[in-house]
Structure formats: C-alpha cells, structure tokens
Design an enzyme around this catalytic site. Structure first.
Site, PDB file in Angstrom:
ATOM      1  N   THR A  82       3.763 -45.058 -36.956  1.00 57.65           N
ATOM      2  CA  THR A  82       3.966 -44.487 -38.284  1.00 57.65           C
ATOM      3  C   THR A  82       4.279 -43.001 -38.169  1.00 57.65           C
ATOM      4  OG1 THR A  82       2.443 -46.116 -39.178  1.00 57.65           O
ATOM      5  CG2 THR A  82       2.921 -44.191 -40.568  1.00 57.65           C
ATOM      6  N   CYS A 124      -3.189 -20.153 -12.732  1.00 60.53           N
ATOM      7  CA  CYS A 124      -4.603 -20.242 -12.359  1.00 60.53           C
ATOM      8  C   CYS A 124      -5.292 -21.337 -13.159  1.00 60.53           C
ATOM      9  CB  CYS A 124      -5.305 -18.914 -12.575  1.00 60.53           C
ATOM     10  SG  CYS A 124      -5.371 -18.405 -14.288  1.00 60.53           S
ATOM     11  N   ASN A 142      11.289 -20.618 -20.373  1.00 59.14           N
ATOM     12  CA  ASN A 142      10.078 -20.263 -21.121  1.00 59.14           C
ATOM     13  C   ASN A 142       9.315 -19.090 -20.522  1.00 59.14           C
ATOM     14  OD1 ASN A 142       9.944 -22.668 -19.364  1.00 59.14           O
ATOM     15  ND2 ASN A 142       7.744 -22.395 -19.563  1.00 59.14           N
TER      16      ASN A 142
END
Ligand SMILES: *Cc1c(COP(=O)(O)O)cnc(C)c1O
Length: 395
Positions: free
Chosen positions: A237, A324, A151
């Site tokens: 649900t 940070c 990522n």
C-alpha cells in the site's frame, strides 16, 4: 550559534512538505486501491504527485515509480538492468569506485551471482572521463551506472555526455541522482538518462520515500512481490502522505532552484576561500563542477572524528568522510578513489550548507573550523612529525 551543515546527510522538511503531509494524513487516509470515493481521492493525490514529480524531470507520469527512498531505487534499477542483460547474454556492468554504497553493494551482490563489474577510476578532480566510460563498454555490457553528483565531495559528472555514449552503444544508463535532485536542473530526455534514482529527504521532503524513473519500455524487476501497486512493479500500500510530501518539496525546490543555487554557490565559495587559508589543507573535488551546497576539505595532521566532535561543541553539525560508524578504520572510499592517501583522507570534513545559510553563519563556520584545526594540531603526534621534518607534508 547552531548551524546545520550536513544537508547531504539529510535535510529539514520544508513547511510546504509538512503541510502537504498533514493534509493527507488528516483528510486523504483512504487506500488508493479501494474503489469508493475516499480511496479514489487518495488515488488522485498519488497520481497528482506522480505528475508533479515527472514534470520536474521532464518524464512522463507512468515512468515514475515510488519507492522507499534512494537505496531502494538504486537496487531496483541495477537489478532490473542486470535481469534484462542476462536475457541477452550480457553480464558486464560499468560503474565508478566512488558510488554510494546502495550501488556498490548491489554490484558486489551481482558479482557473486556471476556478473562482471568494471569500476572506473575517478580522477583527482572528482570527475569521471567520458572517453574512459566509452572505452570500458564491451559487447556484453548491459548497464552503465554513474552518480549525477557525489554525496561526499559534491562533484557533478558529465551525465549528458555519458548518456549519449551509452545510447550510441545501446547500453542502459542509470544515474543515482539523489544528491542532484532539487538542486540541479535535470531533464531525463535531454540528459539521455534511462533510469534515475532520487530520495525525498535530500530535498526537504520526508525520509523513507523516493522514486525511480525508468524510461518507458524498460522492464523493471520487482524487489517486493505482492499486490499490483505501482504498475505491479512495487507491491505494498502506497505511503500516500509521504509521496505527497515529496512531490510538494520537489515542486518547491524546482521553482526556487536558480535563486537558491546562486545564493548557495556564493556562500559555498566564501566558505571555500576562508578554509583555504588553513595551511596544509586542500579542497576535495573540482572547485567549480560541484553542488552549490558542498564543501569538502582535507586537513593534514588531524583526524576527522575529533574535528566533528569539537565542532559539535560549537553548535556545528558536519560530517567526515571516514567511516568510523561502520567500526572500521578505513577512510572514505570516495577520498581514496580520488587519490587521497589514507593519512590525509582521515582528516576530512564535509560541510553541506542549506538554502537559507547566511554570510554570518559562513564566517562562524570558517572561524571555528580554523580554531579547531589549529587546536587539534597542537597535540597531534602526526602534526609534530610533520613540523619537525620527520614526516613530509603531502598537502
Ligand atoms: C542518501 C543517498 C542515497 C540513499 O538514499 P536513502 O533515501 O537514504 O535510501 C543514495 N545515494 C546517494 C548519492 C545519497 O546521497
């Protein structure tokens, strides 16, 4: 100009996904577990979404379990493999040092419960070596979990080969494919994947919904107990509208994947080329084996946070590896994993571009990053030391 260049953090919902959700919320409000027709209609929407999602990754519908997102899918996949392993007396798990925290923190928890975790090193190019995965497999290994694409630096791992090695040794293989889904072709069968996690908001679907693919025959462990939804493996649900929105977004992403990837790759490479002109800078991760939309750089002598704030003033939304937000001064664990030293890792910038980015926008990004980096270096004590020779350049 305003440019959203943080698509790895989240994406804007597509019109198709919004329309699918609106339709669901207005028309298909029934509970899929109810037996009357309104409920059964919602059930149909749910099962159609399952088919659509399964088709994109070459899985069977019953192998898809809807979750609240990528984090939940990662947790459930790893927990399940750990439970299966325990029954066979296997308590060793292999992963890498640069996984998402949804994986790393789950592994930490398992360590506290008596599992042993081997975190493989990631090489300077941001890639894991298949031979090293194989060498780490032991008699008591119950799981290998390695992300499809990272990522932060976008590097794409040799998933098919890793999967083949796991098959050969009879070890379950899970991959966090949150960044790859909708952007790279994925075929769970050909890629030898046993379990896979995905999240809708990374491919222009809604937040708070994702899915776990688990090859049939793999017994999942519940994270949530209750009703018999999702084959009894995930109670509660179903969020029918969000699931329908996710399926619509994924179908759309899959249909346009080649075209999108070609455009984004060209834009990405233009951006990389432009930023490489900044002295004492370096691209993080392999230049080729990376997501079409990911650009990640380190600039020596500056701090990522200041860079982000100044870019925000120029209408640019970007991200820095340094954590940070967590209140710590530690730089990104991903950049440290690929061998960047602390000081250099602090000066990082991730620009994750979208499908519709234009050449003008890329040039705007290049010009503004150049300007801001130069500006910040102008009053950076670290930069002054580097320039005066008191400290030595690393990049
Ligand atoms: C975003 C992300 C996740 C978490 O997904 P959520 O749906 O936000 O929980 C997990 N892994 C990777 C690689 C991600 O990029």
């Amino acid at each position: 100009m305003r440019i959203y260049a943080d698509n790895a953090a989240t994406t804007k919902m597509s019109r198709t996904a919004i329309d699918a959700m609106m339709h669901c919320m207005e028309e298909e409000f029934g509970n899929p577990s109810s037996l009357y027709s309104i409920g059964q209609q919602a059930k149909e929407v749910l099962e159609q979404a399952r088919e659509d999602v399964a088709a994109v990754i070459h899985a069977e519908p019953r192998e898809i379990l809807f979750t609240s997102g990528g984090s939940e899918a990662d947790n459930q996949a790893i927990r399940s493999a750990a439970e299966i392993g325990k029954k066979e007396g296997k308590r060793h798990i292999i992963s890498t040092a640069f996984e998402h925290h949804a994986v790393l923190h789950t592994l930490k928890r398992l360590e506290a419960e008596g599992y042993e975790v081997t975190l493989l090193d990631v090489h300077e190019d941001g890639l894991v070596r298949v031979e090293e995965v194989e060498a780490a497999i032991r008699e008591d290994t119950c799981l290998v979990t390695i992300m499809f694409a990272n990522n932060e630096i976008g590097t794409i791992q040799p998933i098919r080969e890793i999967g083949a090695v796991c098959r050969k040794h009879g070890v379950l293989f899970h991959t966090d494919a949150v960044q790859a889904m909708g952007h790279l072709p994925i075929d769970v069968k050909a890629d030898n994947i046993d379990m896979l996690s995905a999240s809708a908001h990374k491919f222009h679907g809604p937040k708070g919904v994702g899915f776990l693919y688990a090859r049939k025959g793999i017994r999942l462990t519940n994270l949530i107990e209750g009703g018999a939804q999702e084959h009894g493996k995930r109670a509660g649900t179903e969020n029918v509208a969000a699931i329908a929105g996710m399926a619509a977004a994924l179908k759309e992403a899959a249909a346009n994947m080649q075209e999108n990837a070609a455009h984004m790759t060209a834009m990405r490479d233009r951006l990389i080329k432009g930023l490489q002109e900044i002295p004492h800078s370096a691209l993080n991760g392999d230049a080729r084996r990376r997501l079409p939309g990911n650009v990640n750089f380190c600039f020596e002598g500056i701090e990522g946070e200041s860079l982000l704030l100044l870019l925000d003033d120029k209408g640019i939304c970007a991200s820095s590896g340094s954590a940070c937000t967590s209140g710590s001064l530690d730089p990104s664990h991903v950049l440290l994993a690929i061998g960047r030293v602390h000081d250099v890792a602090h000066g990082s910038l991730r620009l994750s571009i979208g499908e519709n980015v234009t050449e003008e926008e890329i040039d705007y990004l290049i010009a503004n990053v150049k300007e801001v980096v130069q500006y910040l270096r102008g009053f950076s004590p670290v930069w002054r030391d580097l320039m005066s020779g008191k400290a030595t350049f690393i990049l």
